[in-house]
Design an enzyme around this catalytic site. Structure first.
Site, short mmCIF file in Angstrom:
data_model
loop_
_atom_site.label_atom_id
_atom_site.label_comp_id
_atom_site.label_asym_id
_atom_site.label_seq_id
_atom_site.Cartn_x
_atom_site.Cartn_y
_atom_site.Cartn_z
N CYS A 161 -19.96 35.91 15.72
CA CYS A 161 -19.45 34.70 15.04
C CYS A 161 -18.63 35.07 13.81
O CYS A 161 -17.61 34.44 13.52
CB CYS A 161 -20.61 33.81 14.62
SG CYS A 161 -21.63 33.29 16.00
C1 BEZ Z 1 -23.44 36.83 17.54
O1 BEZ Z 1 -22.71 36.05 16.95
O2 BEZ Z 1 -23.27 38.03 17.48
C2 BEZ Z 1 -24.57 36.32 18.40
C3 BEZ Z 1 -25.23 35.15 18.05
C4 BEZ Z 1 -26.29 34.71 18.84
C5 BEZ Z 1 -26.64 35.42 19.98
C6 BEZ Z 1 -25.95 36.56 20.32
C7 BEZ Z 1 -24.89 37.03 19.53
#
Ligand code: BEZ
Length: 221
Positions: free
Chosen positions: A46
């Site tokens: 994110c």
């Molecule tokens: C991420 O943004 O890296 C992420 C968030 C939730 C689950 C898996 C990855």
């Protein structure tokens, strides 16, 4: 199938963001708008996505598109997280608002829940959903992406899809596979050859296919 999808109108929800509270229709108005969600603040993929989206703001501005992010965490968390995002993607400014949805009400109505992901307290997580809303006063979803948390999006593809939507709306054409701005477009099969001659005085090329059906017609607009 519950939830927002292509052709639906975005519900006029009251939202809380790091740039104040407003109703979605007031924010969207008659603008192209991209509403995009993220599983959570302070998560790795994110952080890269929000930075990349911020870096692409000049591209979205050129196309007169407004951006609206969404992550379930609260406004205080968003404001803290933005410092990390801007540090990770130097030169970027997270100038678009990010909705907070700690009670998971907005994400259900916008069809942004990932059924397979839960946070450490067992609460539902967001998918990487993205709705492109049209500027035609109907606040209607024109295109949706739905990616799982494990797959970060490609902002070039977001811009390319937007270019296709804008081209199709302006010229009543469609764009073929891997199309990009400047490439030839295709003429809708619902348009007769006579109509096509009138609509595209610059001419068009009909591909000679084994079926001899004249449905694959390219033009430049
Ligand atoms: C991420 O943004 O890296 C992420 C968030 C939730 C689950 C898996 C990855």
């Amino acid at each position: 199938m519950p939830g927002l999808t292509i052709g639906d109108s975005v519900p006029n929800l009251q939202v809380q963001t790091n740039q104040g509270n407003f109703k979605l229709h007031d924010f969207i108005g008659d603008n192209w708008t991209i509403i995009f969600s993220h599983p959570g603040d302070f998560t790795p993929v994110c952080t890269t996505e929000l930075g990349k989206m911020a870096a692409y703001v000049p591209e979205f501005d050129k196309r007169e598109v407004k951006l609206l992010g969404l992550s379930c965490d609260d406004v205080k968390s968003h404001n803290e997280w933005i410092k990390d995002i801007e540090a990770y993607t130097p030169g970027c400014k997270v100038s678009y608002p990010i909705i907070a949805d700690p009670n998971r009400e907005i994400i259900k109505q916008l069809n942004m829940v990932d059924p397979d992901e839960k946070d450490s307290s067992g609460k539902q997580l967001l998918s990487r959903a993205l709705h492109i809303v049209g500027p035609d006063h109907q606040v209607q979803v024109k295109l949706s992406f739905l990616y799982p948390a494990s797959t970060g999006r490609n902002m070039d593809e977001v811009v390319r899809a937007l270019d296709s939507l804008q081209k199709a709306m302006k010229h009543k054409v469609a764009t073929p596979a891997n199309w990009k701005q400047g490439d030839p477009v295709v003429i809708s099969p619902s348009m007769s050859s006579d109509q096509a001659k009138e609509t595209f005085p610059q001419g068009f090329e009909t591909v000679d296919l084994p079926s001899k059906k004249e449905y694959l017609r390219f033009t430049n607009v």
